[in-house]
Design an enzyme around this catalytic site. Sequence first.
Site, PDB file in Angstrom:
ATOM      1  N   HIS A  57       3.930  -6.351   6.015  1.00  0.00           N
ATOM      2  CA  HIS A  57       2.650  -6.639   6.669  1.00  0.00           C
ATOM      3  C   HIS A  57       2.724  -7.885   7.555  1.00  0.00           C
ATOM      4  O   HIS A  57       1.783  -8.680   7.627  1.00  0.00           O
ATOM      5  CB  HIS A  57       1.530  -6.759   5.632  1.00  0.00           C
ATOM      6  CG  HIS A  57       1.288  -5.488   4.863  1.00  0.00           C
ATOM      7  ND1 HIS A  57       1.318  -4.248   5.435  1.00  0.00           N
ATOM      8  CD2 HIS A  57       1.004  -5.270   3.541  1.00  0.00           C
ATOM      9  CE1 HIS A  57       1.065  -3.315   4.521  1.00  0.00           C
ATOM     10  NE2 HIS A  57       0.882  -3.917   3.360  1.00  0.00           N
TER      11      HIS A  57
ATOM     12  N   GLU B  67      -3.610   4.114   4.725  1.00  0.00           N
ATOM     13  CA  GLU B  67      -3.358   3.202   5.844  1.00  0.00           C
ATOM     14  C   GLU B  67      -2.719   3.981   6.989  1.00  0.00           C
ATOM     15  O   GLU B  67      -1.587   4.453   6.863  1.00  0.00           O
ATOM     16  CB  GLU B  67      -2.413   2.085   5.398  1.00  0.00           C
ATOM     17  CG  GLU B  67      -2.905   1.281   4.218  1.00  0.00           C
ATOM     18  CD  GLU B  67      -1.741   0.698   3.423  1.00  0.00           C
ATOM     19  OE1 GLU B  67      -1.012  -0.148   3.938  1.00  0.00           O
ATOM     20  OE2 GLU B  67      -1.559   1.109   2.268  1.00  0.00           O
TER      21      GLU B  67
ATOM     22  N   ASP C 167       3.309   5.209  -3.101  1.00  0.00           N
ATOM     23  CA  ASP C 167       3.331   4.105  -2.141  1.00  0.00           C
ATOM     24  C   ASP C 167       4.239   4.577  -1.006  1.00  0.00           C
ATOM     25  O   ASP C 167       5.316   4.035  -0.785  1.00  0.00           O
ATOM     26  CB  ASP C 167       3.862   2.827  -2.814  1.00  0.00           C
ATOM     27  CG  ASP C 167       3.754   1.608  -1.898  1.00  0.00           C
ATOM     28  OD1 ASP C 167       3.183   1.748  -0.798  1.00  0.00           O
ATOM     29  OD2 ASP C 167       4.261   0.542  -2.277  1.00  0.00           O
TER      30      ASP C 167
ATOM     31  N   HIS D  19      -6.283  -2.268   5.722  1.00  0.00           N
ATOM     32  CA  HIS D  19      -5.787  -2.102   4.355  1.00  0.00           C
ATOM     33  C   HIS D  19      -6.925  -1.935   3.341  1.00  0.00           C
ATOM     34  O   HIS D  19      -6.864  -2.466   2.228  1.00  0.00           O
ATOM     35  CB  HIS D  19      -4.902  -3.293   3.988  1.00  0.00           C
ATOM     36  CG  HIS D  19      -3.800  -2.966   3.040  1.00  0.00           C
ATOM     37  ND1 HIS D  19      -4.017  -2.303   1.858  1.00  0.00           N
ATOM     38  CD2 HIS D  19      -2.466  -3.200   3.108  1.00  0.00           C
ATOM     39  CE1 HIS D  19      -2.854  -2.168   1.228  1.00  0.00           C
ATOM     40  NE2 HIS D  19      -1.894  -2.697   1.966  1.00  0.00           N
TER      41      HIS D  19
ATOM     42  N   ARG E  42       6.608  -2.261   6.069  1.00  0.00           N
ATOM     43  CA  ARG E  42       7.863  -3.016   5.954  1.00  0.00           C
ATOM     44  C   ARG E  42       8.771  -2.933   7.163  1.00  0.00           C
ATOM     45  O   ARG E  42       8.833  -1.905   7.845  1.00  0.00           O
ATOM     46  CB  ARG E  42       8.623  -2.543   4.714  1.00  0.00           C
ATOM     47  CG  ARG E  42       7.920  -2.985   3.429  1.00  0.00           C
ATOM     48  CD  ARG E  42       8.631  -2.485   2.193  1.00  0.00           C
ATOM     49  NE  ARG E  42       7.970  -3.017   0.993  1.00  0.00           N
ATOM     50  CZ  ARG E  42       6.850  -2.514   0.479  1.00  0.00           C
ATOM     51  NH1 ARG E  42       6.242  -1.479   1.038  1.00  0.00           N
ATOM     52  NH2 ARG E  42       6.302  -3.064  -0.590  1.00  0.00           N
TER      53      ARG E  42
HETATM   54  C1  BGC Z   1       2.473  -1.367   0.623  1.00  0.00           C
HETATM   55  C2  BGC Z   1       2.644  -1.688  -0.849  1.00  0.00           C
HETATM   56  C3  BGC Z   1       2.045  -3.042  -1.113  1.00  0.00           C
HETATM   57  C4  BGC Z   1       0.599  -3.033  -0.661  1.00  0.00           C
HETATM   58  C5  BGC Z   1      -0.088  -4.366  -0.855  1.00  0.00           C
HETATM   59  C6  BGC Z   1       1.020  -1.364   0.939  1.00  0.00           C
HETATM   60  O1  BGC Z   1       0.811  -1.084   2.287  1.00  0.00           O
HETATM   61  O2  BGC Z   1       3.079  -0.140   0.965  1.00  0.00           O
HETATM   62  O3  BGC Z   1       3.999  -1.656  -1.220  1.00  0.00           O
HETATM   63  O4  BGC Z   1       2.132  -3.374  -2.470  1.00  0.00           O
HETATM   64  O5  BGC Z   1       0.515  -2.665   0.671  1.00  0.00           O
HETATM   65  O6  BGC Z   1       0.640  -5.374  -0.301  1.00  0.00           O
END
Ligand code: BGC
Length: 346
Positions: free
Chosen positions: A103, A311, A247, A174, A78
């Site tokens: 992303h 990640e 998360d 991812h 983010r």
């Molecule tokens: C984020 C999550 C998100 C996921 C899929 C992760 O990298 O931290 O908040 O829901 O990606 O978009």
Amino acid sequence: MKQYFDTTKNGVEVSKYTIKNAKGMQAVLTDFGATVVDLLVPNRDGNMVDVSLGYDNVDSYDKETTYFGAVVGPYANRIADARFELDGVVYELDANNNENNLHSGFSTWAKQVWTVKEHTANKIVFSYSAKHLEQGFPGNMTCDVTYVITDNNELEISYYAVSDQKTTLNMTNHLYFNLNGCLSGDVLGHELMIKASRYTPVKNAKAIPTGEIATVEGTPFDFRVAKTIGRDIKAENDQLTYGLGYDHNFAIDKEVDGVERVATAYAPESGIVLDVYTDCIGIQLYTGNFMEGQIGKQGHKHAMREGFCLETQYFPNSINEENFVRPITEANVPYETKTVYAFSVK
Ligand code: BGC
């Protein structure tokens, strides 16, 4: 091996490419998002298990916001208020996750068709070029992502990018892992170790870090000694409530300058062990909290927590957060990082 996969909504044909080693470990990738679709590794009985969650069609890769197996760029995770400032210039990005950028936005590199530069038995190089201000990010950029399957059952991912202007780059992959197989149910029984004595708590459910780099000691975020993902996931804890589970970004306890082991996951049922090596300073543990109802491979309807992500990255919102290392890439100076997912059995 290359074979037809699907056609995008814009009428572009995308393919599937196989890379493998002599031991039979194999990855199937697509040029859509430079994405890992299948990842076959041996379990303790020597049978191959697909440990990577994915879809059967390109439309799902395009539409859904899970980012299953995709390369995220130029900026993973983010950016608060979908904007950042660099040398006095404000760059506006897509607000695609509440008022924030996630992303990189709607046209993230995860949803572009990449060019295949090289494809051999155990290696593939995907390439993408982005125009200045594409998705709002400065600089004409070219990026190569190289996947190699080594003889030691490792999937090596190398990122290389150059921009003709100072910019920010913070790339990741991812992949969602389920070491019992991608259609086998939840991952709560997997044991996980993360070499991090600190993590970055978030302000609220919108998941922007507070800027604090807090100790994991005495919290559900302490994975320094392996424990199951499920052990503390339901503990009473505001951070877990915000994320519907884990998360969160962990600040890796770096011991060397380069690539080192930062996490290990183990599934007792299959016996498969995943060791994560990287030169990055952060790692996002995401326990698939928002994947309920996704239609994955073979039409399988996923429930939440059927995969977990590790990640590797700079910290979320680090481009705006003065307390964090800022991911700045100077003009014409290559951005290079490496992450290795190594598989074995126990
Ligand atoms: C984020 C999550 C998100 C996921 C899929 C992760 O990298 O931290 O908040 O829901 O990606 O978009």
